[in-house]
Enzyme design. Structure first.
Site, PDB file in Angstrom:
ATOM      1  N   ASP A  46       0.778  -1.234   0.000  1.00 23.72           N
ATOM      2  CA  ASP A  46       0.000   0.000   0.000  1.00 23.72           C
ATOM      3  C   ASP A  46       0.814   1.293   0.000  1.00 23.72           C
ATOM      4  O   ASP A  46       0.695   2.109  -0.886  1.00 23.72           O
ATOM      5  CB  ASP A  46      -0.939   0.016   1.211  1.00 23.72           C
ATOM      6  CG  ASP A  46      -1.807  -1.230   1.272  1.00 23.72           C
ATOM      7  OD1 ASP A  46      -1.511  -2.197   0.549  1.00 23.72           O
ATOM      8  OD2 ASP A  46      -2.772  -1.246   2.028  1.00 23.72           O
ATOM      9  N   GLU A 106       1.270  -9.037  11.740  1.00 16.54           N
ATOM     10  CA  GLU A 106       1.175  -8.716  10.318  1.00 16.54           C
ATOM     11  C   GLU A 106       2.557  -8.428   9.732  1.00 16.54           C
ATOM     12  O   GLU A 106       2.889  -8.871   8.648  1.00 16.54           O
ATOM     13  CB  GLU A 106       0.256  -7.488  10.185  1.00 16.54           C
ATOM     14  CG  GLU A 106      -0.101  -7.089   8.775  1.00 16.54           C
ATOM     15  CD  GLU A 106      -1.095  -5.914   8.761  1.00 16.54           C
ATOM     16  OE1 GLU A 106      -1.379  -5.366   9.857  1.00 16.54           O
ATOM     17  OE2 GLU A 106      -1.569  -5.557   7.677  1.00 16.54           O
TER      18      GLU A 106
END
Ligand code: GLC
Length: 448
Positions: free
Chosen positions: A180, A413
């Site tokens: 992202d 994550e």
């Protein structure tokens, strides 16, 4: 490089936890959310990796994961990056009501989806399922059923995302890269101008659920929304978007994954007695073009190409390293890539492998999402690539550095690559009990 030592980690209990996480992140018995708090729907490439994890203990579930994912495939072949099986806006922006995928004829009517895609890992994930279970007719039947859908997805990239017919797919949104807020996109994003009052009002929630210092900035988010609005206005037609979008990039990771999946489809297709000529033609052109066009001598690495502005995005970034897994570089370039990794791994620098962004660069940020941290699925891709070229010691370091982090800091994550810092932390960054972290742990620990 010194021979890497295998750290002492609690392998058995990690395997148990990994299975529990994948089972716990299962929804409706048939798909996985990346992590229940932060990402409450089905994500495209996350599900590919989840299927790889399930394959280690529940083959049926692995197949079902992919099957459910392809329920979201559009008529034109596109596979969206998010499938909203539940219409509830579960505190995620942009949620099921944002995209208006129902306005596009090409969308399966009942299922709201996003309008952008993600790296197409499905071909090589399917190949793994088949290769690991070569005597299972159930897997063979499943593979036959899903094979044409994956081919259709690749056909979509070559038809709609390759305006100059070069054999390289372009993306029109940073999220489609899977990375992202990578520094790769920073300069390009700065050039994109718009009036903030033309954007719909929106409320981001990611930075309420996770530490804002680890998330993309507000200005980044406005650009993300601007690009989504543009695509929505053009009904997500990749050909029209190519004419207008200020963000148009031939990404390294995206194309390396596409090429590796082409290879898998050729291999599977031949095995099933199918005609694979079209895929072979794509593959020949794509491999050559990736190697010719995306290589940057000054970096000694591959880098994405900004198609709108006509230049490379000259940065050393994790996507460039994944070309190894797709068997793209000849030995000399492969060795250059390996030596770049060795450089980062110098003991005095005190990094674990593999930071997602060049740690020598001033923009490097070891905490902020894609600006530096170690990501599970990226370590997996780099590990596979190094193994493919017989760089076994380096591969082993990429594997054990990651497993050690999960052992110390949990199934997060992403992780801090600075050894001295990470060793003082109590947990990793971003979401917890993360599906692909679990999947990669299962796969790497079992891979002897
Ligand atoms: C973030 C990541 C993306 C991933 C998603 C769900 O947006 O950048 O790669 O698919 O989270 O885990």
């Amino acid at each position: 490089m010194d021979k890497p030592k295998k750290p002492h980690i609690a392998e058995e209990s990690m395997l148990i936890q990994a299975k529990e996480i994948l089972i716990g992140n299962t929804r409706d018995g048939r798909y996985t959310v990346p992590s229940s708090r932060l990402y409450p729907y089905q994500w495209n490439w996350d599900s590919g990796f989840a299927a790889m994890g399930f394959a280690h203990f529940d083959l049926k579930r692995a197949m079902l994961e992919l099957k459910t994912l392809f329920e979201g495939q559009w008529e034109n072949g596109m596979l969206p990056h998010i499938l909203f099986h539940s219409r509830k806006t579960e505190g995620y922006f942009p949620g099921p009501n944002y995209w208006r995928s129902d306005l596009v004829n090409a969308v399966p009517s009942a299922l709201p989806t996003s309008g952008i895609t993600q790296p197409p890992v499905h071909g090589f994930i399917l190949e793994r399922l088949v290769d690991q279970n070569s005597d299972s007719t159930e897997v063979k039947d499943f593979a036959q059923e899903i094979f044409p859908k994956i081919v259709k997805l690749h056909q979509y990239y070559y038809s709609y995302r390759d305006p100059n017919q070069e054999g390289l797919a372009y993306i029109f949104h940073p999220w489609a890269s899977g990375r992202d807020n990578s520094p790769l996109w920073d300069d390009l994003i700065q050039t994109i101008s718009f009036d903030k009052k033309d954007l719909p009002s929106y409320q981001r929630v990611d930075n309420l659920k996770a530490d804002p210092s680890e998330r993309p900035s507000d200005r980044d988010y406005d650009v993300y929304v601007y690009l989504m609005e543009l695509a929505k206005r053009l009904q997500y037609d990749g050909r029209l978007i190519a004419e207008e979008s200020p963000f148009m990039v031939q990404d390294t990771l995206f194309n390396a994954v596409l090429i590796r999946s082409n290879e898998a489809l050729i291999h599977l297709g031949k095995r099933f007695g199918r005609d694979v000529q079209q895929i072979e033609e794509w593959q020949e052109q794509s491999k050559k073009q990736f190697d010719d066009k995306l290589w940057v001598n000054e970096l000694g690495l591959y880098a994405p190409f900004d198609l709108r502005n006509g230049h490379h995005i000259q940065m050393k970034e994790i996507g460039g390293y994944t070309a190894l897994y797709a068997d793209i570089p000849a030995p000399r370039r492969a060795e250059e890539i390996r030596s770049q990794i060795e450089e980062i791994a110098q003991p005095e620098k005190d990094f674990r492998l593999m930071p997602s962004f060049d740690p020598m660069h001033e923009i490097f940020d070891p905490k902020r999402y894609w600006k530096g941290p170690i990501w599970p699925q990226m370590n997996w891709l780099v590990y596979q690539g190094l193994k493919r070229y017989n760089f076994d010691e380096m591969a082993s370091k990429v594997k054990w550095d990651f497993l050690e982090l999960v052992d110390k800091l949990g199934f997060h994550e992403y992780f801090d690559p600075r050894k001295a810092v990470a060793d003082q932390l109590e947990h990793g960054y971003g979401g917890d009990r993360f599906s692909w972290t679990a999947a990669v742990v299962l796969d790497l620990i079992t891979d002897k």
